[in-house]
Motif scaffolding. Structure first.
Motif, PDB file in Angstrom:
ATOM      1  N   ASP A 134       0.828  -1.211   0.000  1.00  0.00           N
ATOM      2  CA  ASP A 134       0.000   0.000   0.000  1.00  0.00           C
ATOM      3  C   ASP A 134       0.858   1.255   0.000  1.00  0.00           C
ATOM      4  O   ASP A 134       0.533   2.246  -0.664  1.00  0.00           O
ATOM      5  N   THR A 169       2.150   1.757  -3.619  1.00  0.00           N
ATOM      6  CA  THR A 169       1.148   2.261  -4.573  1.00  0.00           C
ATOM      7  C   THR A 169       0.715   3.678  -4.218  1.00  0.00           C
ATOM      8  O   THR A 169       0.411   4.476  -5.108  1.00  0.00           O
ATOM      9  N   ARG A 200       2.048   2.697  -8.228  1.00  0.00           N
ATOM     10  CA  ARG A 200       2.127   1.369  -8.833  1.00  0.00           C
ATOM     11  C   ARG A 200       3.123   0.518  -8.059  1.00  0.00           C
ATOM     12  O   ARG A 200       3.877   1.005  -7.222  1.00  0.00           O
ATOM     13  N   SER A 208      -1.828  -6.070  -6.491  1.00  0.00           N
ATOM     14  CA  SER A 208      -1.730  -4.758  -7.138  1.00  0.00           C
ATOM     15  C   SER A 208      -0.805  -4.740  -8.342  1.00  0.00           C
ATOM     16  O   SER A 208      -0.828  -3.803  -9.134  1.00  0.00           O
TER      17      SER A 208
END
Length: 275
Positions: free
Chosen positions: A75, A78, A83, A128
């Motif tokens: 987290d 990103t 990203r 992700s």
């Protein structure tokens, strides 16, 4: 512009040793890096160094043995960089203990960090990661090393994680490889039989390469890099001949081994290494 320009990478255990070398080398080749370590001051030192050198780095401190921390570092990546393109599962511990003298608490801690940590971080990252690369830290100890049974078991598990994840994630464009290095670090010093070798920085170019698009065709590999020598390691496969019979009993099995099957030397004998 470097080979990792535009990519965002998480490196676990990056406060010192191999992880620090991997993180700073990746940043020096254009990557934005999340520095993870259980020692937050050390992690911040690495992030500050990268920033002072003109790179991008943020810190996500905590143990990879905590699945919530694994999610948090992804987290952080990103949120900071928009990203995640790469993950280096470097965090790990080792110790020496003879079979029968190993302490259950130590065994559990090592497996939680080396094996579950690799699983937790991989699991979190692929949620992700659209395309990219995961680099695990393996070891030739997986073929068998005296007074390091738990560590050897953990690295055997890392090899299996690498193979399984590479197979499953291939169609998603996510590559998974494992590096089996030898470098003189604080953790290597725990191996009283180990041979001194080059510093962690000698291993970093291989990890940067595997994180890059130039390694687009390289996945599912165990890669040995030690003492100036680079090679791909052979993996488990059937050995011929395969003996068939409609019925098996002890005598037939004994005959197969005595006359047709040729057991090979254990891997630790063939390798002739203790690291």
């Amino acid at each position: 512009m470097g080979i990792l320009a535009g990519k965002a990478v998480v490196v676990t255990g990056a406060g010192q040793g191999l992880g620090r070398a991997f993180a700073t080398h990746a940043a020096g080749h254009g990557a934005a890096v999340v520095i993870n370590d259980v020692d937050e001051p050390l992690a911040r030192q690495v992030a500050d160094l990268i920033t002072l050198q003109g790179g991008k780095a943020v810190v996500s401190a905590g143990s990879v043995a905590d699945p919530e921390q694994a999610e948090a570092m992804v987290d952080t990546c990103t949120a900071a960089f928009g990203r995640i393109d790469g993950l280096v599962n470097n965090a790990g511990i080792r110790y020496q203990a003879a079979i029968g003298e190993d302490e259950p608490h130590d065994m559990r801690e090592l497996i939680e960090i080396n094996v579950l940590g690799t699983l937790y971080c991989t699991n979190a990252a692929v949620k992700s990661m659209r395309r990219g690369s995961i680099v695990n830290l393996g070891s030739v100890a997986m073929v068998g090393q005296p007074t390091a049974l738990t560590y050897s078991a953990s690295k055997g598990a890392v090899a299996s994680i690498t193979a399984g994840a590479a197979s499953e994630l291939h169609e998603r464009g996510i590559r998974v490889n494992a590096v089996c290095p030898v470098a003189w670090t604080r953790m290597a010093a725990a191996d009283t039989k180990g041979v001194r070798s080059g510093p962690p920085e000698t291993i970093a170019p291989l990890v940067t390469y595997l994180l890059s698009d130039r390694a687009a065709k390289v996945t599912g590999q165990l890669i040995r890099f030690a003492h100036g020598r680079l090679h791909v390691m052979g993996q488990t496969s059937p050995k011929h001949p395969v003996v068939e019979s409609q019925e098996w009993d002890v005598d037939k099995i004994a005959e197969a081994f005595e006359e047709r099957l040729e057991p090979e030397d254990p891997a630790w004998v063939r390798w002739g290494v203790k690291t």
